[in-house]
Design an enzyme around this catalytic site. Structure first.
Site, PDB file in Angstrom:
ATOM      1  N   SER A  64       5.624  -1.121  -8.958  1.00 40.61           N
ATOM      2  CA  SER A  64       6.336   0.178  -7.278  1.00 40.61           C
ATOM      3  C   SER A  64       8.223   0.395  -7.368  1.00 40.61           C
ATOM      4  O   SER A  64       9.091  -0.492  -7.537  1.00 40.61           O
ATOM      5  CB  SER A  64       6.266  -0.686  -6.359  1.00 40.61           C
ATOM      6  OG  SER A  64       4.781  -1.528  -6.103  1.00 40.61           O
TER       7      SER A  64
HETATM    8  N1  SAH Z   1       2.730  -5.391  -7.276  1.00 39.67           N
HETATM    9  C1  SAH Z   1       2.805  -4.462  -8.573  1.00 39.67           C
HETATM   10  C2  SAH Z   1       2.419  -2.651  -8.064  1.00 39.67           C
HETATM   11  C3  SAH Z   1       1.437  -2.265  -9.493  1.00 39.67           C
HETATM   12  S1  SAH Z   1       0.664  -0.697  -8.263  1.00 39.67           S
HETATM   13  C4  SAH Z   1       4.248  -4.049  -9.401  1.00 39.67           C
HETATM   14  O1  SAH Z   1       4.872  -5.190  -8.973  1.00 39.67           O
HETATM   15  O2  SAH Z   1       3.867  -4.085 -10.591  1.00 39.67           O
HETATM   16  C5  SAH Z   1      -0.514  -1.853  -7.887  1.00 39.67           C
HETATM   17  C6  SAH Z   1      -1.334  -2.368  -8.394  1.00 39.67           C
HETATM   18  O3  SAH Z   1      -2.847  -2.772  -8.242  1.00 39.67           O
HETATM   19  C7  SAH Z   1      -2.377  -1.820  -9.740  1.00 39.67           C
HETATM   20  O4  SAH Z   1      -2.224  -2.516 -10.906  1.00 39.67           O
HETATM   21  C8  SAH Z   1      -3.709  -1.881  -9.941  1.00 39.67           C
HETATM   22  O5  SAH Z   1      -4.475  -2.235 -10.605  1.00 39.67           O
HETATM   23  C9  SAH Z   1      -4.168  -2.688  -8.656  1.00 39.67           C
HETATM   24  N2  SAH Z   1      -4.921  -3.316  -7.840  1.00 39.67           N
HETATM   25  C10 SAH Z   1      -5.743  -1.035  -7.219  1.00 39.67           C
HETATM   26  N3  SAH Z   1      -7.388  -2.329  -6.201  1.00 39.67           N
HETATM   27  C11 SAH Z   1      -6.758  -3.271  -6.472  1.00 39.67           C
HETATM   28  C12 SAH Z   1      -8.025  -4.410  -5.813  1.00 39.67           C
HETATM   29  N4  SAH Z   1      -8.697  -4.117  -5.570  1.00 39.67           N
HETATM   30  N5  SAH Z   1      -7.699  -5.995  -7.155  1.00 39.67           N
HETATM   31  C13 SAH Z   1      -7.344  -6.523  -6.699  1.00 39.67           C
HETATM   32  N6  SAH Z   1      -5.576  -5.012  -7.599  1.00 39.67           N
HETATM   33  C14 SAH Z   1      -6.093  -3.759  -7.265  1.00 39.67           C
END
Ligand code: SAH
Length: 213
Positions: A64
């Protein structure tokens, strides 16, 4: 895994940028100033690590934008010792911010590849989440509930009921809600069935997908 003076300097500039965009919480700014974000990104993107932008990580996901991480964390109002659940571990950058704030962190990721990679990587930097879980964030983590805060870092088409029910009284859920564009939404639990809702404008996230793979 190097963290040089140059990186530290770039980080301070990044802190100034997000401060100018309206982030006030000193503890959150300090955390952003500490964490070597370049190490959370694939090597090809090193030069971009300290711009205020989201970037691709493994498995078609993104780390993000720092402003977004700071904005969500500020809304969560983390106190040391708070039990926090993160949905969407991804690169682990947000997890590291929560650790810096002294939270006891549980984090769920639905992509096995990312779950494995980040589980190995975070301890190398000294960030120890209480538990990283390979699973589906839509159902939360009942066995460890209640949480003082829950932060969802993917775009949710709707607010999953289990997440609301896994908050303490006074607990806060920060969740971007919407399909293509999301509205950053804060729920504060006031009573067993009583929630206060606040909205904070538009953001864009990768989608919160059901189940795991
Ligand atoms: N907090 C992360 C943001 C990653 S983007 C960072 O700081 O890098 C969002 C993430 O949510 C992705 O890795 C994706 O695989 C995950 N995601 C999507 N749907 C999800 C779900 N139902 N449960 C858990 N994770 C999920």
């Amino acid at each position: 895994m190097k963290d040089t003076f140059k990186h530290k300097g770039l980080r301070q500039q990044l802190v100034e940028i997000i401060k100018n965009k309206g982030i006030k919480d000193e503890k959150v700014l300090e955390a952003i100033g500490h964490i070597p974000r370049h190490l959370f990104m694939d090597s090809g993107f090193l030069d971009h690590a300290y711009q205020d932008k989201a970037f691709p990580i493994a498995a078609d996901q993104t780390i993000s934008q720092p402003y977004t991480v700071a904005f969500q964390t500020e809304l969560l109002q983390v106190k040391p010792g708070d039990k926090i659940l993160e949905i969407g571990t991804g690169s682990g950058y947000q997890t590291a911010v929560l650790c810096e704030l002294g939270a006891v962190v549980y984090s769920i990721e639905r992509q096995r590849e990312l779950y494995k990679k980040t589980s190995k990587f975070l301890p190398k930097l000294g960030y120890r989440a209480k538990k990283l879980i390979f699973g589906d964030g839509y159902i939360g983590l009942k066995e460890e509930a209640p949480f003082n805060g829950i932060i969802v870092t993917a775009g949710a088409p709707f607010v999953p009921k289990p997440l609301l029910s896994q908050l303490t009284i006074g607990g806060r859920l920060v969740i971007p809600v919407g399909d293509d564009i999301q509205i950053m939404t804060l729920y504060i639990r006031k009573g067993l069935k009583d929630f206060e809702k606040h909205e904070f404008g538009e953001f864009r996230f990768v989608p919160l997908l059901e189940d795991k793979n």
